[in-house]
Scaffold this active site. Structure first.
Site, short mmCIF file in Angstrom:
data_model
loop_
_atom_site.label_atom_id
_atom_site.label_comp_id
_atom_site.label_asym_id
_atom_site.label_seq_id
_atom_site.Cartn_x
_atom_site.Cartn_y
_atom_site.Cartn_z
N PHE A 133 0.86 -1.19 0.00
CA PHE A 133 0.00 0.00 0.00
C PHE A 133 0.89 1.23 0.00
CE2 PHE A 133 -2.29 3.53 1.88
CZ PHE A 133 -3.45 3.53 1.14
N ASP A 218 9.34 2.60 1.48
CA ASP A 218 8.17 3.34 1.93
C ASP A 218 8.02 3.09 3.43
OD1 ASP A 218 5.74 4.38 2.61
OD2 ASP A 218 4.63 3.50 0.93
N LYS A 247 2.96 10.10 8.13
CA LYS A 247 2.27 9.64 9.35
C LYS A 247 2.93 10.10 10.66
CE LYS A 247 -0.71 6.19 7.42
NZ LYS A 247 -0.48 5.41 6.23
C1 LIG Z 1 -0.66 5.62 4.77
C2 LIG Z 1 0.39 5.18 3.83
C3 LIG Z 1 0.65 5.88 2.64
C4 LIG Z 1 -0.19 7.06 2.20
O1 LIG Z 1 -0.11 8.12 3.07
P1 LIG Z 1 -1.18 9.33 2.98
O2 LIG Z 1 -0.68 10.31 3.98
O3 LIG Z 1 -2.51 8.73 3.33
O4 LIG Z 1 -1.14 9.83 1.60
C5 LIG Z 1 1.69 5.45 1.86
N1 LIG Z 1 2.44 4.39 2.20
C6 LIG Z 1 2.22 3.70 3.33
C7 LIG Z 1 3.09 2.56 3.68
C8 LIG Z 1 1.17 4.06 4.18
O5 LIG Z 1 0.93 3.35 5.28
#
Ligand SMILES: *Cc1c(COP(=O)(O)O)cnc(C)c1O
Length: 393
Positions: A133, A218, A247
């Site tokens: 994701f 990521d 986050k």
């Molecule tokens: C939440 C998340 C995203 C997207 O972040 P947003 O701030 O919602 O755009 C991308 N990569 C990972 C691993 C995530 O958990």
């Protein structure tokens, strides 16, 4: 179609009933005055809990000085904050964003621009993984190839090759002369709280070096202390070329960043990318306060210790309750795989005063604030156990 008069918000999140008015530390208070223990942290965001006094102070001080200027101007505080991020990671350069998806987007541009700069015109493909994701932008949808998120939004972008997660043979077989980079979450969050094997990550690093391509992590969800180290990759023996974070970086203030080595972002020259708000003074003030708090002596040791405490308690429940199929994850990013529908159990937890969030693969995700205390873990465990007993009855 009839207009739903109950809400003026696009219904992409479905029906929402809980409504909170304030929060402090690991607790939230709803508008009907019920107290909840927050093990969701707004989906792994409130790293220092709700309304941390240092963050309130940083935001209040900044808010009476300057809110926004634009990245057309130099900014001493932004520069100092970027330096802090680099000094505490592999990186030498930072691009600030407002969210995780934008940080991912920037990292993908770093990969493409790197090969464009070096005139490797074939190296367009980016390898990604099943269960990934990376957000909700078109690039993220294209990268994660998850129909659940992309259905109806086609056509997606081309150039993403998806392979199985934690599969050393698959990665070896799929990197070729058309590959420009590999993007992976060290711990898949939304996909089901699934950690990558450290050996697998180290092997990707090795293959990227051999092929002259870029390794992009990521860490939007698993970074910023969530695993008991500042970044999850520190558990293994390698460094990435690029990393997306968001986050936990702002503990609730919208902020994200794409970190890069100097070499990797050589193609990101004047005019190639931008963001109106990215690294805005308010966000930077909060981000700087978050990192300063995390760099206090013993912070990560404490996270690791409380995480181990929670892990052991959950493993005991796994042993004693048939309802729990598996407990997995790392640090304070944990998943309980249940036999019954996860959403139903999450509802019961909520009724009993514990907030958690779902993830794929029937997972109940636990991502409490990193500042959580032992007695608060005990309180959560009591609620989980009480709920499991109710289910068994
Ligand atoms: C939440 C998340 C995203 C997207 O972040 P947003 O701030 O919602 O755009 C991308 N990569 C990972 C691993 C995530 O958990």
């Amino acid at each position: 179609m009839k207009h739903n008069v109950n809400s003026y918000i696009m219904p992409t999140y479905g029906e929402r009933t809980l409504d909170f008015k304030e929060g402090k530390g690991v607790y939230l208070i709803s508008t009907d005055n019920k107290k909840y223990l927050d093990f969701g942290s707004g989906i792994a965001v409130n790293s220092l809990g709700h309304c941390h006094p240092k963050l309130i102070q940083a935001l209040q001080e900044q808010s009476s000085k300057l809110w926004h200027i634009s990245n057309l101007y130099s900014n001493t505080t932004q520069e100092a904050y970027a330096k802090l991020l680099c000094q505490n990671s592999f990186a030498q350069k930072v691009f600030f964003t407002n969210s995780g998806a934008e940080a991912v987007e920037c990292g993908l541009k770093v990969i493409r621009s790197y090969h464009h700069f070096h005139k490797n015109n074939n190296k367009k493909n980016i390898i990604t993984f099943e269960g990934a994701f990376h957000g909700r932008t078109f690039a993220a949808l294209s990268a994660q190839k998850n129909k659940k998120f992309s259905k109806g939004f086609e056509p997606l972008l081309s150039g993403f090759i998806q392979i199985p997660f934690n599969d050393c043979k698959a990665i070896k077989d799929s990197i070729d002369e058309n590959t420009g980079g590999v993007m992976i979450e060290p711990i898949q969050g939304e996909g089901g709280v699934r950690p990558a094997n450290l050996h697998f990550l180290e092997q990707i690093r090795k293959l990227c070096d051999e092929m002259g391509i870029l390794f992009f992590l990521d860490e939007v969800q698993c970074g910023f202390g969530r695993t008991g180290k500042f970044f999850a990759y520190e558990w293994a023996n390698f460094e990435p070329d690029i990393m997306a974070v968001a986050k936990g970086i702002g503990s609730g203030f919208p902020l994200g960043a794409c970190l890069s080595t100097q070499d990797a972002c050589i193609g990101m020259t004047k005019g190639t990318h931008g963001s109106t708000y990215g690294g805005n003074p308010l966000a930077v003030a909060v981000g700087k306060a978050v990192i300063e708090e995390m760099m206090q002596k013993g912070f990560f040791e404490k996270v690791e210790k409380i995480a181990r405490y929670l892990w052991n308690k959950l493993k005991l429940l796994e042993k004693n309750y048939n309802e729990i199929e598996e407990v997995r994850g790392a640090g304070l990013l944990l998943g309980i795989k249940t036999r019954k529908n996860n959403l139903e159990i999450i509802k019961l937890f909520t009724q009993n005063g514990l907030l958690t969030v779902p993830a794929d693969d029937n997972i109940i995700r636990l991502a409490p604030p990193l500042i959580i205390l032992k007695k608060e873990v005990d309180e959560a465990i009591d609620i989980i156990e009480k709920t499991l007993q109710e289910i068994d009855d």
